[in-house]
Scaffold this active site. Structure first.
Site: not given
Ligand code: IFM
Length: 442
Positions: A74, A118, A163, A290, A292, A349
């Site tokens: 990606r 992005h 995002e 995404n 985290y 992500e």
């Molecule tokens: O690096 C970023 C990415 O560009 C978008 N999502 C989160 C990642 C980590 O912060």
């Protein structure tokens, strides 16, 4: 842990974070080029001028992907490389860069997933108000259409925006990201126009009737949990959940913004024109998630938003200050399915920054990232097993890169990048992921 044969195993990047040479071959400046060259915006004064020099080293980078055994990659297209002023005249050399990259990936047996936006809006469009200008939705759809025509025959997976919540919140509300604005009214407009841009791009995609290609959007999601049972903590957790998880998805899937947030922002609420929600709701083929971390939230009257994130004792935190909470991946995937139905999902992500340094032998041993990967893949597998239509996993990121306001200080990569020499080195997590993928595909 056995995943389906057709599962995509990938890694993700974004143009401004890895390419470097942002103005090469006729490209226009983006808001991130401008922002990073504004003193005081980025840690250590870093910029994306060189980044990972992927613009020149893309062939070597495909070779690294092959060594990792990835069957998907990606990446994003820099809008201003293709359309230097954001609209109008096409820069053929910019377009050719992405054509070469896509052809190289296909030759290596790697499925490309393109993200159209992005975060690197052409700077000239920002001069016209950027996403706060309603016309930006049309400019984006025109650019998207150009890309569908140029690469639709070769790229099976397309994501409109990455995002949008982060763009709205960090770019327009809190000012830590380009364009560096702190204006709630502009933020609400930007959010709405991004949704409109997304919907119009999906409509343009459908109008092209591209065989075997799919389109979706990528959103950052995560559980927003109350620190206690107190009504105030519950209230702030609900507010954040609506703000982060629902603000973009409710309009796309349900055709309306969440009431909680609309009431919260009152007079600044976006103006929704009669046809907008119909456009925004144009059906998509997949959702990119995404993931985290989670947030554990407590009410805090001294905070402007009335809440604070509560540190979890004994838990591991990444260099970004994000709690490692793998169960949250399962929780959020199950929530998406319960709320929005059986939409196919890619984890677009998931990754962690840890303080990696090469040892005397020149190897980068990153056991924490190996654990992170393993634990999150277990949760992805659990979700799949429990009926979530999960289609692929993209680790963030293929290689260490420009982490926005943090510059080069946060390393997320499976590949270590020496930013002095541009040498890449596979970290132990890269070796682990390669072995894992090989087993899955055997
Ligand atoms: O690096 C970023 C990415 O560009 C978008 N999502 C989160 C990642 C980590 O912060």
């Amino acid at each position: 842990m056995r995943f389906p044969k057709a599962f995509l195993w990938g890694a993700a990047t974004a143009a401004y974070q890895i390419e470097g040479s942002p103005l090469a071959d006729g490209a226009g400046a983006s808001i991130w080029h401008r922002f990073s060259h504004t003193p005081g915006t980025i840690l250590n004064g870093d910029t994306g001028d060189v980044a990972c020099d992927h613009y020149h080293r893309w062939q070597e980078d495909i070779e690294w992907m092959r060594r990792l055994g990835l069957n998907a990659y990606r990446f994003s297209v820099a809008w201003a490389r293709v359309l230097p002023t954001g609209r109008g005249v096409v820069n053929q050399k910019g377009l050719d860069f992405y054509k070469r990259l896509v052809d190289g990936l296909l030759r290596a047996g790697i499925t490309p997933m393109i993200t159209l936006y992005h975060w690197d809006l052409p700077a000239e469009l920002q001069d016209l108000g950027g996403w706060a200008n309603r016309d930006c939705a049309k400019w984006f759809a025109d650019y998207a259409c150009l890309m569908f025509r140029a690469l639709g025959d070769r790229v099976p997976l397309w994501a409109t925006l990455n995002e949008p919540w982060v763009v709205m919140a960090l770019g327009y509300l809190w000012g830590q990201h380009a364009p560096g604005m702190r204006d709630i009214g502009a933020a609400a407009k930007a959010g709405h126009h991004m949704l409109l841009a997304h919907g119009k791009a999906v409509q343009a995609f459908r109008a092209e009737s591209i065989p075997n290609a799919q389109i979706g959007i990528v959103t950052n999601l995560g559980p927003q949990q109350p620190a206690s049972d107190s009504p105030q903590d519950q209230m702030v957790a609900t507010l954040w959940h609506n703000f982060i998880n629902r603000y973009f998805l409710d309009p796309i899937f349900h055709g309306e913004y969440p009431d909680t947030i609309i009431n919260f922002i009152g007079e600044f609420a976006p103006k929704v024109a009669p046809d907008d929600m119909r456009i925004i709701q144009t059906p998509i083929d997949f959702l990119g998630v995404n993931y985290y971390t989670r947030n554990v939230l407590a009410y805090d009257a001294s905070d402007p938003i009335g809440s604070r994130t509560v540190h979890q004792e004994g838990k591991l935190y990444t260099e970004m200050g994000w709690e490692v909470y793998p169960e949250g991946l399962y929780e959020i995937l199950k929530w998406v399915q319960a709320e929005y139905g059986d939409i196919p999902i890619y984890i677009t992500e998931n990754g962690a920054a840890f303080p990696d340094t090469p040892n005397a032998q020149g190897e980068v041993d990153d056991p924490l990232r190996v654990e992170y990967l393993k634990a999150h893949l277990e949760q992805a597998h659990r979700a799949l097993h429990d009926g979530v239509p999960l289609k692929g996993y993209f680790y963030w990121s293929l290689m260490d890169n420009f982490e926005w306001a943090f510059g080069y200080s946060k390393r997320f990569g499976l590949l270590y990048v020496n930013f002095e020499t541009q040498q890449r080195l596979m970290k132990s997590s890269g070796h682990w992921y390669a072995e894992f993928i090989a087993k899955q595909r055997s």
